[in-house]
Enzyme design. Structure first.
Site, PDB file in Angstrom:
ATOM      1  N   THR A 182       9.206  11.443  40.668  1.00 38.84           N
ATOM      2  CA  THR A 182       9.956  10.240  40.313  1.00 38.84           C
ATOM      3  C   THR A 182       9.922  10.132  38.795  1.00 38.84           C
ATOM      4  O   THR A 182       8.866  10.246  38.177  1.00 38.84           O
ATOM      5  CB  THR A 182       9.325   8.980  40.939  1.00 38.84           C
ATOM      6  OG1 THR A 182       9.452   9.066  42.359  1.00 38.84           O
ATOM      7  CG2 THR A 182      10.022   7.711  40.455  1.00 38.84           C
ATOM      8  N   LEU A 183      11.079   9.904  38.196  1.00 33.11           N
ATOM      9  CA  LEU A 183      11.209   9.869  36.745  1.00 33.11           C
ATOM     10  C   LEU A 183      11.537   8.460  36.273  1.00 33.11           C
ATOM     11  O   LEU A 183      12.413   7.805  36.848  1.00 33.11           O
ATOM     12  CB  LEU A 183      12.362  10.783  36.302  1.00 33.11           C
ATOM     13  CG  LEU A 183      12.323  12.214  36.814  1.00 33.11           C
ATOM     14  CD1 LEU A 183      13.650  12.908  36.552  1.00 33.11           C
ATOM     15  CD2 LEU A 183      11.175  12.960  36.151  1.00 33.11           C
ATOM     16  N   GLU A 184      10.856   7.988  35.240  1.00 33.83           N
ATOM     17  CA  GLU A 184      11.231   6.749  34.580  1.00 33.83           C
ATOM     18  C   GLU A 184      12.182   7.124  33.450  1.00 33.83           C
ATOM     19  O   GLU A 184      11.838   7.943  32.605  1.00 33.83           O
ATOM     20  CB  GLU A 184      10.011   6.037  34.011  1.00 33.83           C
ATOM     21  CG  GLU A 184       8.920   5.783  35.027  1.00 33.83           C
ATOM     22  CD  GLU A 184       7.689   6.636  34.790  1.00 33.83           C
ATOM     23  OE1 GLU A 184       7.458   7.100  33.661  1.00 33.83           O
ATOM     24  OE2 GLU A 184       6.958   6.862  35.760  1.00 33.83           O
ATOM     25  N   TYR A 209      -5.382  16.185  45.149  1.00 36.90           N
ATOM     26  CA  TYR A 209      -4.819  14.829  45.248  1.00 36.90           C
ATOM     27  C   TYR A 209      -4.628  14.424  46.709  1.00 36.90           C
ATOM     28  O   TYR A 209      -4.859  13.277  47.076  1.00 36.90           O
ATOM     29  CB  TYR A 209      -3.476  14.805  44.510  1.00 36.90           C
ATOM     30  CG  TYR A 209      -2.844  13.434  44.428  1.00 36.90           C
ATOM     31  CD1 TYR A 209      -3.158  12.574  43.387  1.00 36.90           C
ATOM     32  CD2 TYR A 209      -1.924  12.999  45.379  1.00 36.90           C
ATOM     33  CE1 TYR A 209      -2.584  11.318  43.283  1.00 36.90           C
ATOM     34  CE2 TYR A 209      -1.350  11.742  45.291  1.00 36.90           C
ATOM     35  CZ  TYR A 209      -1.680  10.912  44.243  1.00 36.90           C
ATOM     36  OH  TYR A 209      -1.115   9.670  44.146  1.00 36.90           O
ATOM     37  N   THR A 225      16.914  16.097  25.429  1.00 40.15           N
ATOM     38  CA  THR A 225      17.152  14.759  25.983  1.00 40.15           C
ATOM     39  C   THR A 225      16.737  13.686  24.977  1.00 40.15           C
ATOM     40  O   THR A 225      17.412  12.670  24.834  1.00 40.15           O
ATOM     41  CB  THR A 225      16.422  14.551  27.323  1.00 40.15           C
ATOM     42  OG1 THR A 225      15.038  14.857  27.168  1.00 40.15           O
ATOM     43  CG2 THR A 225      17.015  15.388  28.425  1.00 40.15           C
ATOM     44  N   GLY A 226      15.638  13.916  24.276  1.00 37.03           N
ATOM     45  CA  GLY A 226      15.163  12.943  23.293  1.00 37.03           C
ATOM     46  C   GLY A 226      16.161  12.696  22.182  1.00 37.03           C
ATOM     47  O   GLY A 226      16.342  11.559  21.735  1.00 37.03           O
TER      48      GLY A 226
END
Length: 178
Positions: free
Chosen positions: A119-121, A151, A96-97
Site C-alpha cells: 500500500t502506497l501513500e 512478520y 517521481t520526486g
C-alpha cells in the site's frame, strides 16, 4: 548490508526473494525499480485515527489520472515482493520526486516474511498525471543482523494484506470505531 542488483537477481533465482512479476531489466546497481499498480483509493474528508478512513477506489485509466494537491491517495505496487531472508525498503525515486510526487514516505520498511503488494501513500505538490504500470520508485533489500523473525508469525494487523489497506490504527485506540 544492502544487496546489489546482481545479488538481488541471484537471491531471486535462488527463491530467497519474491518479486512477481519479475523483470531483470528493472534491476539497478542497488535496487529494483518497482511500478505503480492499477488501482487508487482516494481518501475523503477529515481523517480520524480513531475511525476507519472513508475512501473511493478507482482503476487508473490507461490515459492516466491527475493527482491533486491536498488529497491523500493510497495506491498499490504492481509487484508483489517479499523475503524470509531479507528486509526491504520501498522508496520513491528521483523521477517521481522531480514531478512533485511524494510516495511512501512514512512506512518504507518491509519486514522479513511479509510478501505483499505494498500500500502506497501518495501526495502531489501540484496537479500531475500518473499512469498504471509506470516506474514509481526503488526497492532495496537489506541483510538483517540477528535471528530472523518472520512478520507472519507475529500476528500483526496487516499480516493478511493483499492490496490497498487504509489505516487500521483505530483498532488500537481506546474508544475507536470499527
Amino acid at each position: 548490508m544492502i544487496l546489489t542488483g546482481p545479488a538481488i537477481a541471484a537471491a531471486h533465482a535462488a527463491g530467497e526473494i519474491i518479486i512477481d512479476p519479475y523483470d531483470p531489466d528493472r534491476l539497478s546497481p542497488n535496487a529494483y525499480d518497482w511500478r505503480l499498480g492499477n488501482d487508487l483509493r482516494i481518501c475523503h474528508g477529515d481523517l480520524d485515527a480513531a475511525a476507519p478512513t472513508s475512501s473511493t477506489e478507482i482503476s487508473i485509466p490507461r490515459t492516466g489520472f491527475v493527482l491533486e494537491p491536498g488529497v491523500l491517495y493510497l495506491g498499490v505496487t504492481h509487484e508483489k515482493t517479499g523475503s524470509e531472508t531479507y528486509a526491504q525498503l520501498l522508496n520513491g525515486d528521483r523521477a517521481t520526486g522531480t514531478l512533485g510526487i511524494w510516495v511512501h514516505v512514512s512506512a518504507p520498511l518491509g519486514h522479513q516474511g511479509h510478501a505483499i503488494r505494498w500500500t502506497l501513500e501518495i501526495r502531489a505538490s501540484q496537479p500531475v498525471r500518473i499512469y498504471p504500470g509506470m516506474t514509481f520508485g526503488k526497492l532495496v533489500f537489506l541483510q538483517p543482523l540477528g535471528a530472523a523473525a518472520s512478520y507472519q508469525q507475529h500476528g500483526l494487523k496487516y499480516t493478511a494484506s493483499q492490496g490497498i489497506e487504509t489505516s487500521r490504527l483505530y483498532e488500537e485506540i481506546s474508544g475507536g470505531r470499527p
